[in-house]
Design a protein around this motif. Structure first.
Motif, PDB file in Angstrom:
ATOM      1  N   ALA A  67       0.749  -1.482  -0.121  1.00 23.47           N
ATOM      2  CA  ALA A  67       0.217   0.575  -0.410  1.00 23.47           C
ATOM      3  C   ALA A  67       1.082   1.201   0.113  1.00 23.47           C
ATOM      4  CB  ALA A  67      -0.860  -0.220   1.432  1.00 23.47           C
ATOM      5  N   PRO A  68       2.320   1.598   0.433  1.00 20.90           N
ATOM      6  CA  PRO A  68       2.895   2.830   0.695  1.00 20.90           C
ATOM      7  C   PRO A  68       3.337   2.795  -0.579  1.00 20.90           C
ATOM      8  CG  PRO A  68       3.072   1.462   3.390  1.00 20.90           C
ATOM      9  CD  PRO A  68       2.986   0.653   2.000  1.00 20.90           C
ATOM     10  N   GLU A  69       3.683   2.358  -1.238  1.00 18.02           N
ATOM     11  CA  GLU A  69       4.616   1.783  -2.209  1.00 18.02           C
ATOM     12  C   GLU A  69       3.769   2.442  -3.477  1.00 18.02           C
ATOM     13  OE1 GLU A  69       7.562  -1.198  -5.624  1.00 18.02           O
ATOM     14  OE2 GLU A  69       6.639  -1.395  -3.215  1.00 18.02           O
ATOM     15  N   PHE A  70       2.326   1.802  -3.455  1.00 14.60           N
ATOM     16  CA  PHE A  70       1.584   1.822  -4.454  1.00 14.60           C
ATOM     17  C   PHE A  70       0.483   3.401  -4.466  1.00 14.60           C
ATOM     18  CE2 PHE A  70      -3.228   2.379  -6.171  1.00 14.60           C
ATOM     19  CZ  PHE A  70      -2.139   1.716  -7.437  1.00 14.60           C
ATOM     20  N   ARG A  71       1.121   3.841  -3.156  1.00 13.39           N
ATOM     21  CA  ARG A  71       0.258   5.409  -2.767  1.00 13.39           C
ATOM     22  C   ARG A  71       1.141   6.564  -3.069  1.00 13.39           C
ATOM     23  NH1 ARG A  71      -1.403   9.650  -0.575  1.00 13.39           N
ATOM     24  NH2 ARG A  71      -2.904   9.956   0.829  1.00 13.39           N
ATOM     25  N   GLN A  72       2.600   6.489  -3.081  1.00 12.06           N
ATOM     26  CA  GLN A  72       4.132   6.665  -3.536  1.00 12.06           C
ATOM     27  C   GLN A  72       3.974   6.921  -4.808  1.00 12.06           C
ATOM     28  OE1 GLN A  72       5.316   9.358  -1.905  1.00 12.06           O
ATOM     29  NE2 GLN A  72       3.992   8.848  -0.514  1.00 12.06           N
ATOM     30  N   TYR A  73       3.494   5.576  -5.717  1.00 20.19           N
ATOM     31  CA  TYR A  73       3.079   5.237  -7.703  1.00 20.19           C
ATOM     32  C   TYR A  73       2.541   6.586  -7.667  1.00 20.19           C
ATOM     33  CZ  TYR A  73       1.858   3.697 -11.399  1.00 20.19           C
ATOM     34  OH  TYR A  73       1.096   4.039 -13.057  1.00 20.19           O
ATOM     35  N   VAL A  74       1.061   6.412  -7.248  1.00 21.43           N
ATOM     36  CA  VAL A  74       0.142   7.271  -7.920  1.00 21.43           C
ATOM     37  C   VAL A  74       0.223   8.651  -7.176  1.00 21.43           C
ATOM     38  CG1 VAL A  74      -2.813   7.819  -6.971  1.00 21.43           C
ATOM     39  CG2 VAL A  74      -2.247   5.765  -7.431  1.00 21.43           C
ATOM     40  N   VAL A  75       1.074   9.688  -6.412  1.00 23.13           N
ATOM     41  CA  VAL A  75       1.025  10.601  -5.911  1.00 23.13           C
ATOM     42  C   VAL A  75       1.848  11.600  -7.135  1.00 23.13           C
ATOM     43  CG1 VAL A  75       2.553  12.158  -4.037  1.00 23.13           C
ATOM     44  CG2 VAL A  75       1.279  10.358  -3.816  1.00 23.13           C
ATOM     45  N   GLN A  77       1.912   9.474 -10.150  1.00 24.90           N
ATOM     46  CA  GLN A  77       1.771   9.706 -11.637  1.00 24.90           C
ATOM     47  C   GLN A  77       0.895  11.566 -11.557  1.00 24.90           C
ATOM     48  OE1 GLN A  77       2.014   7.704 -13.860  1.00 24.90           O
ATOM     49  NE2 GLN A  77       3.079   7.035 -12.796  1.00 24.90           N
ATOM     50  N   ASP A  78       0.643  12.220 -10.598  1.00 23.00           N
ATOM     51  CA  ASP A  78       0.308  13.614 -10.545  1.00 23.00           C
ATOM     52  C   ASP A  78      -1.167  13.333 -10.655  1.00 23.00           C
ATOM     53  OD1 ASP A  78      -0.254  16.018  -9.657  1.00 23.00           O
ATOM     54  OD2 ASP A  78       0.391  16.700 -11.489  1.00 23.00           O
ATOM     55  N   VAL A  79      -2.229  11.930 -10.455  1.00 21.68           N
ATOM     56  CA  VAL A  79      -3.682  11.813 -10.829  1.00 21.68           C
ATOM     57  C   VAL A  79      -4.634  13.414  -9.845  1.00 21.68           C
ATOM     58  CG1 VAL A  79      -5.530  10.674 -10.717  1.00 21.68           C
ATOM     59  CG2 VAL A  79      -3.775   9.865 -10.598  1.00 21.68           C
ATOM     60  N   PRO A  80      -5.444  13.676 -11.285  1.00 21.50           N
ATOM     61  CA  PRO A  80      -6.100  14.454 -10.234  1.00 21.50           C
ATOM     62  C   PRO A  80      -7.029  14.536  -9.694  1.00 21.50           C
ATOM     63  CG  PRO A  80      -6.965  14.086 -12.105  1.00 21.50           C
ATOM     64  CD  PRO A  80      -5.706  13.386 -12.550  1.00 21.50           C
ATOM     65  N   SER A  81      -7.914  14.696  -8.776  1.00 25.31           N
ATOM     66  CA  SER A  81      -8.251  14.262  -7.381  1.00 25.31           C
ATOM     67  C   SER A  81     -10.294  14.450  -7.941  1.00 25.31           C
ATOM     68  CB  SER A  81      -8.000  14.548  -5.898  1.00 25.31           C
ATOM     69  OG  SER A  81      -9.043  13.883  -5.235  1.00 25.31           O
ATOM     70  N   ARG A 114      -8.960  -1.111 -10.957  1.00 24.17           N
ATOM     71  CA  ARG A 114      -8.678   0.258 -11.251  1.00 24.17           C
ATOM     72  C   ARG A 114      -8.457   1.014 -10.145  1.00 24.17           C
ATOM     73  NH1 ARG A 114      -8.250  -2.916 -14.167  1.00 24.17           N
ATOM     74  NH2 ARG A 114      -8.581  -3.562 -16.423  1.00 24.17           N
ATOM     75  N   TYR A 115      -7.059   2.445 -10.400  1.00 14.89           N
ATOM     76  CA  TYR A 115      -7.068   3.049  -9.156  1.00 14.89           C
ATOM     77  C   TYR A 115      -7.643   4.504  -9.531  1.00 14.89           C
ATOM     78  CZ  TYR A 115      -3.321   4.966 -11.019  1.00 14.89           C
ATOM     79  OH  TYR A 115      -1.706   6.113 -11.886  1.00 14.89           O
TER      80      TYR A 115
END
Length: 137
Positions: A67-75, A77-81, A114-115
């Motif tokens: 989870a922490p590694e994936f969360r950092q991956y998403v950050v 990617q700069d995905v809009p909220s 999907r995320y």
């Protein structure tokens, strides 16, 4: 009484092996569903198996280690909220329009999901139902 102890021992062994399998990124929803169904059957009979299987399938997302590694991956990617008016929890069904979903990289083993980011929270979503299956912390 002996049958109950034997069944409980078998369920514990299956639960531990299923948990280890899912933590390795190999199990996913199928391993979680099987493990939950066995545990639920021991505790609550046929109804417990159904409930346990459903809960176990949802638990087939990312492991606590991923989870922490994936969360950092998403950050990165700069995905809009997406702004959502209600609370973001497991089980919430997101709207059909306005939410953009992204593929989960293969190394995380959550290929059925999907995320996206909702109210600044990373979530895994079942793309068929748009239901949140995990809030990634």
């Amino acid at each position: 009484m002996r049958h109950i102890l034997l069944a409980a021992t078998a369920a514990a062994a299956l639960t531990m092996s299923g948990a280890a399998f899912a933590q390795n990124g190999q199990g996913g929803a199928a391993a979680g569903a099987a493990t939950g169904a066995v545990g639920g059957a021991i505790v609550g009979g046929p109804v417990g198996a159904v409930v346990g299987g459903a809960v176990g399938a949802i638990a087939g997302g990312l492991s606590a280690q991923q989870a922490p590694e994936f969360r950092q991956y998403v950050v990165r990617q700069d995905v809009p909220s997406y702004r959502y008016q209600n609370e973001v929890t497991v089980g919430t069904v997101l709207p059909a329009d306005g939410v953009r979903y992204y593929e989960v990289p293969e190394q995380y083993g959550a290929r059925d999901y999907r995320y996206t980011v909702v109210n600044d929270q990373v979530v895994l979503v079942d793309p068929r139902s748009r239901r949140i299956v995990q809030v990634v912390r």
